[in-house]
Scaffold this motif. Structure first.
Motif, PDB file in Angstrom:
ATOM      1  N   ILE A  83       0.835  -1.203   0.000  1.00  0.00           N
ATOM      2  CA  ILE A  83       0.000   0.000   0.000  1.00  0.00           C
ATOM      3  C   ILE A  83       0.869   1.253   0.000  1.00  0.00           C
ATOM      4  O   ILE A  83       0.624   2.210  -0.741  1.00  0.00           O
ATOM      5  CB  ILE A  83      -0.952  -0.003   1.207  1.00  0.00           C
ATOM      6  CG1 ILE A  83      -1.925  -1.177   1.113  1.00  0.00           C
ATOM      7  CG2 ILE A  83      -1.718   1.305   1.296  1.00  0.00           C
ATOM      8  CD1 ILE A  83      -2.809  -1.343   2.337  1.00  0.00           C
ATOM      9  N   SER A  84       1.905   1.249   0.837  1.00  0.00           N
ATOM     10  CA  SER A  84       2.799   2.422   0.927  1.00  0.00           C
ATOM     11  C   SER A  84       3.516   2.665  -0.394  1.00  0.00           C
ATOM     12  O   SER A  84       3.678   3.822  -0.814  1.00  0.00           O
ATOM     13  CB  SER A  84       3.816   2.205   2.050  1.00  0.00           C
ATOM     14  OG  SER A  84       3.170   2.077   3.292  1.00  0.00           O
ATOM     15  N   LEU A  85       3.962   1.601  -1.054  1.00  0.00           N
ATOM     16  CA  LEU A  85       4.657   1.760  -2.328  1.00  0.00           C
ATOM     17  C   LEU A  85       3.731   2.336  -3.396  1.00  0.00           C
ATOM     18  O   LEU A  85       4.119   3.232  -4.162  1.00  0.00           O
ATOM     19  CB  LEU A  85       5.216   0.414  -2.794  1.00  0.00           C
ATOM     20  CG  LEU A  85       6.460  -0.090  -2.058  1.00  0.00           C
ATOM     21  CD1 LEU A  85       6.789  -1.523  -2.485  1.00  0.00           C
ATOM     22  CD2 LEU A  85       7.653   0.817  -2.330  1.00  0.00           C
ATOM     23  N   ILE A  86       2.497   1.848  -3.444  1.00  0.00           N
ATOM     24  CA  ILE A  86       1.547   2.331  -4.448  1.00  0.00           C
ATOM     25  C   ILE A  86       1.181   3.795  -4.184  1.00  0.00           C
ATOM     26  O   ILE A  86       1.191   4.629  -5.107  1.00  0.00           O
ATOM     27  CB  ILE A  86       0.281   1.446  -4.455  1.00  0.00           C
ATOM     28  CG1 ILE A  86       0.630   0.038  -4.963  1.00  0.00           C
ATOM     29  CG2 ILE A  86      -0.806   2.068  -5.334  1.00  0.00           C
ATOM     30  CD1 ILE A  86      -0.493  -0.953  -4.806  1.00  0.00           C
ATOM     31  N   SER A  89       4.038   6.023  -5.014  1.00  0.00           N
ATOM     32  CA  SER A  89       4.173   6.205  -6.465  1.00  0.00           C
ATOM     33  C   SER A  89       3.209   7.259  -6.982  1.00  0.00           C
ATOM     34  O   SER A  89       3.569   8.088  -7.827  1.00  0.00           O
ATOM     35  CB  SER A  89       3.925   4.874  -7.181  1.00  0.00           C
ATOM     36  OG  SER A  89       4.856   3.900  -6.784  1.00  0.00           O
ATOM     37  N   ILE A  90       1.990   7.249  -6.477  1.00  0.00           N
ATOM     38  CA  ILE A  90       1.001   8.245  -6.899  1.00  0.00           C
ATOM     39  C   ILE A  90       1.454   9.646  -6.474  1.00  0.00           C
ATOM     40  O   ILE A  90       1.369  10.606  -7.250  1.00  0.00           O
ATOM     41  CB  ILE A  90      -0.378   7.911  -6.297  1.00  0.00           C
ATOM     42  CG1 ILE A  90      -0.890   6.580  -6.867  1.00  0.00           C
ATOM     43  CG2 ILE A  90      -1.377   9.025  -6.583  1.00  0.00           C
ATOM     44  CD1 ILE A  90      -2.171   6.086  -6.209  1.00  0.00           C
ATOM     45  N   GLU A 116       2.559   6.213 -12.967  1.00  0.00           N
ATOM     46  CA  GLU A 116       2.638   5.670 -11.615  1.00  0.00           C
ATOM     47  C   GLU A 116       3.251   4.268 -11.620  1.00  0.00           C
ATOM     48  O   GLU A 116       4.021   3.921 -10.707  1.00  0.00           O
ATOM     49  CB  GLU A 116       1.250   5.633 -10.980  1.00  0.00           C
ATOM     50  CG  GLU A 116       0.700   6.989 -10.594  1.00  0.00           C
ATOM     51  CD  GLU A 116       0.375   7.888 -11.785  1.00  0.00           C
ATOM     52  OE1 GLU A 116       0.426   9.118 -11.620  1.00  0.00           O
ATOM     53  OE2 GLU A 116       0.072   7.355 -12.884  1.00  0.00           O
ATOM     54  N   LEU A 117       2.925   3.475 -12.628  1.00  0.00           N
ATOM     55  CA  LEU A 117       3.506   2.130 -12.723  1.00  0.00           C
ATOM     56  C   LEU A 117       5.011   2.215 -12.934  1.00  0.00           C
ATOM     57  O   LEU A 117       5.787   1.478 -12.300  1.00  0.00           O
ATOM     58  CB  LEU A 117       2.850   1.351 -13.859  1.00  0.00           C
ATOM     59  CG  LEU A 117       3.376  -0.069 -14.091  1.00  0.00           C
ATOM     60  CD1 LEU A 117       3.182  -0.926 -12.838  1.00  0.00           C
ATOM     61  CD2 LEU A 117       2.672  -0.705 -15.289  1.00  0.00           C
ATOM     62  N   ARG A 118       5.437   3.115 -13.816  1.00  0.00           N
ATOM     63  CA  ARG A 118       6.875   3.273 -14.039  1.00  0.00           C
ATOM     64  C   ARG A 118       7.584   3.775 -12.786  1.00  0.00           C
ATOM     65  O   ARG A 118       8.689   3.311 -12.460  1.00  0.00           O
ATOM     66  CB  ARG A 118       7.112   4.227 -15.219  1.00  0.00           C
ATOM     67  CG  ARG A 118       6.805   3.622 -16.579  1.00  0.00           C
ATOM     68  CD  ARG A 118       7.217   4.549 -17.699  1.00  0.00           C
ATOM     69  NE  ARG A 118       6.307   5.670 -17.839  1.00  0.00           N
ATOM     70  CZ  ARG A 118       5.312   5.739 -18.725  1.00  0.00           C
ATOM     71  NH1 ARG A 118       5.097   4.717 -19.551  1.00  0.00           N
ATOM     72  NH2 ARG A 118       4.543   6.806 -18.802  1.00  0.00           N
ATOM     73  N   GLN A 123      11.080   2.922  -8.101  1.00  0.00           N
ATOM     74  CA  GLN A 123      11.219   2.912  -6.643  1.00  0.00           C
ATOM     75  C   GLN A 123      11.738   1.570  -6.145  1.00  0.00           C
ATOM     76  O   GLN A 123      12.680   1.503  -5.335  1.00  0.00           O
ATOM     77  CB  GLN A 123       9.866   3.174  -5.984  1.00  0.00           C
ATOM     78  CG  GLN A 123       9.439   4.604  -5.879  1.00  0.00           C
ATOM     79  CD  GLN A 123       8.221   4.713  -4.976  1.00  0.00           C
ATOM     80  OE1 GLN A 123       8.336   5.051  -3.806  1.00  0.00           O
ATOM     81  NE2 GLN A 123       7.054   4.416  -5.494  1.00  0.00           N
ATOM     82  N   ILE A 124      11.118   0.500  -6.613  1.00  0.00           N
ATOM     83  CA  ILE A 124      11.512  -0.840  -6.164  1.00  0.00           C
ATOM     84  C   ILE A 124      12.937  -1.152  -6.618  1.00  0.00           C
ATOM     85  O   ILE A 124      13.748  -1.686  -5.838  1.00  0.00           O
ATOM     86  CB  ILE A 124      10.518  -1.892  -6.696  1.00  0.00           C
ATOM     87  CG1 ILE A 124       9.139  -1.681  -6.064  1.00  0.00           C
ATOM     88  CG2 ILE A 124      11.022  -3.299  -6.405  1.00  0.00           C
ATOM     89  CD1 ILE A 124       8.051  -2.556  -6.640  1.00  0.00           C
ATOM     90  N   ALA A 125      13.260  -0.812  -7.867  1.00  0.00           N
ATOM     91  CA  ALA A 125      14.598  -1.096  -8.387  1.00  0.00           C
ATOM     92  C   ALA A 125      15.666  -0.340  -7.604  1.00  0.00           C
ATOM     93  O   ALA A 125      16.707  -0.912  -7.240  1.00  0.00           O
ATOM     94  CB  ALA A 125      14.667  -0.734  -9.863  1.00  0.00           C
ATOM     95  N   LEU A 126      15.422   0.935  -7.329  1.00  0.00           N
ATOM     96  CA  LEU A 126      16.398   1.728  -6.572  1.00  0.00           C
ATOM     97  C   LEU A 126      16.515   1.221  -5.134  1.00  0.00           C
ATOM     98  O   LEU A 126      17.627   1.152  -4.581  1.00  0.00           O
ATOM     99  CB  LEU A 126      16.002   3.197  -6.571  1.00  0.00           C
ATOM    100  CG  LEU A 126      16.143   3.941  -7.896  1.00  0.00           C
ATOM    101  CD1 LEU A 126      15.646   5.371  -7.753  1.00  0.00           C
ATOM    102  CD2 LEU A 126      17.588   3.933  -8.382  1.00  0.00           C
TER     103      LEU A 126
END
Length: 320
Positions: A83-86, A89-90, A116-118, A123-126
């Motif tokens: 939830i926090s990641l989504i 991202s927004i 937002e998907l990108r 975020q996850i990759a970094l």
């Protein structure tokens, strides 16, 4: 467009002044998401807190108690982390969009789409790159120092302790350097509509200190804003909580009575937190989007830098 660290650091304030409605929409978004998170993960969070308090006051925990605590922890983490990641991202995409594509102002720049998907992917990759990379590097460094400590005599202990301290400082400095060099990944991703994980590395070359100063200045202003808003909130909380002369009276109240009595305080805290979160998002994220525009030479809206008028091409046909 030239890059000025001090100028970019105030981009969040300029955004709030230019479009206060956007900040209000973001505050509503944060408030709604807070309520949604509490509705989804409130039970898991309450269970985790209850078990943690039990471990603190119950003496030496048993294996069963530790198993239950870890299960509650990972259950809560499994709910709150996605939830926090989504939501992050927004928020990231909205703030960056407000700076690099200001014309797309509908719904306070909030969207749920490919941008937002990108941003989520980046975020996850970094996070994995920096977190796992420095986790492994730290493990190797401290593993080597620990092995040396085991082989050395007691007389070497002070020197090895100093080396441990220096290693920690060096790893922190290295992590800050890498984070700053990759700090424009999200603005690039939003502005150029593509996944740009490491493109920031080249763009930030030679600008580490200015970007670090910009980030520190924005962080300090973020703290100052929170303190000032807290001062404003204090009298509001005082009046909304004036009915609670003695908190021990809560023990004699039913859950419904407690919720009814605490509602004004809860609403005041929710509104305050939402406003602070919206302002902090603008103050912290907007400077990096402004820095991207300055360093890339692009104009707000995504236009590529102008290269100047082209030189006339001489014709090879002889004049008549």
């Amino acid at each position: 467009m030239a890059f000025s660290a001090s100028d970019a650091a105030f981009e969040g304030f300029r955004l709030a002044r230019r479009s206060p409605l956007t900040i209000l929409i973001w505050a509503v978004f944060y408030a709604a998401m807070t309520v949604a998170i509490l509705a989804v993960a409130g039970g898991a969070m309450g269970n985790f807190i209850e078990l943690a308090q039990g471990l603190e006051t119950g003496g030496e925990p048993t294996t069963a108690e530790m198993t239950a605590f870890m299960s509650a922890y990972f259950g809560f983490l499994g709910l709150i982390l996605p939830i926090s990641l989504i939501l992050g991202s927004i928020a990231y995409a909205a703030v960056n969009r407000a700076i690099v594509r200001p014309a797309e102002s509908a719904f306070g720049y909030l969207r749920l789409g490919m941008d937002e998907l990108r941003v989520l992917v980046v975020q996850i990759a970094l996070g994995l790159t920096i977190g796992l990379g420095f986790g492994l590097l730290g493990g190797v460094v401290f593993g080597v120092l620990g092995a040396v400590t085991g082989m050395a005599g007691e007389g070497m202990a002070p020197l090895l302790g100093l080396l441990m301290f220096v290693a920690v400082i060096a790893l922190v400095c290295l992590a800050v350097w890498v984070s700053v060099r990759l700090s424009l990944a999200l603005p690039i991703t939003v502005a150029e509509r593509r996944i740009a994980i490491f493109d920031s590395w080249n763009l930030t070359r030679g600008h580490f200190w200015s970007l670090l100063g910009m980030a520190l200045l924005a962080f300090v202003m973020c703290i100052v804003v929170q303190i000032l808003l807290s001062i404003v909130l204090m009298p509001i909380l005082y009046f909304t909580a004036s009915g609670f002369e003695n908190l021990s009276s809560l023990e004699t109240m039913s859950p419904v009575e407690i919720m009814t009595a605490m509602a004004p305080v809860a609403i005041a805290i929710l509104v305050f937190s939402a406003i602070v979160s919206a302002l902090q998002a603008a103050i912290i994220y907007a400077p990096f989007a402004s820095a991207y525009l300055g360093l890339s030479g692009r104009n707000a809206g995504g236009a590529a830098p102008e290269t100047g008028p082209s030189e006339p091409v001489e014709s090879s046909t002889p004049e008549l």
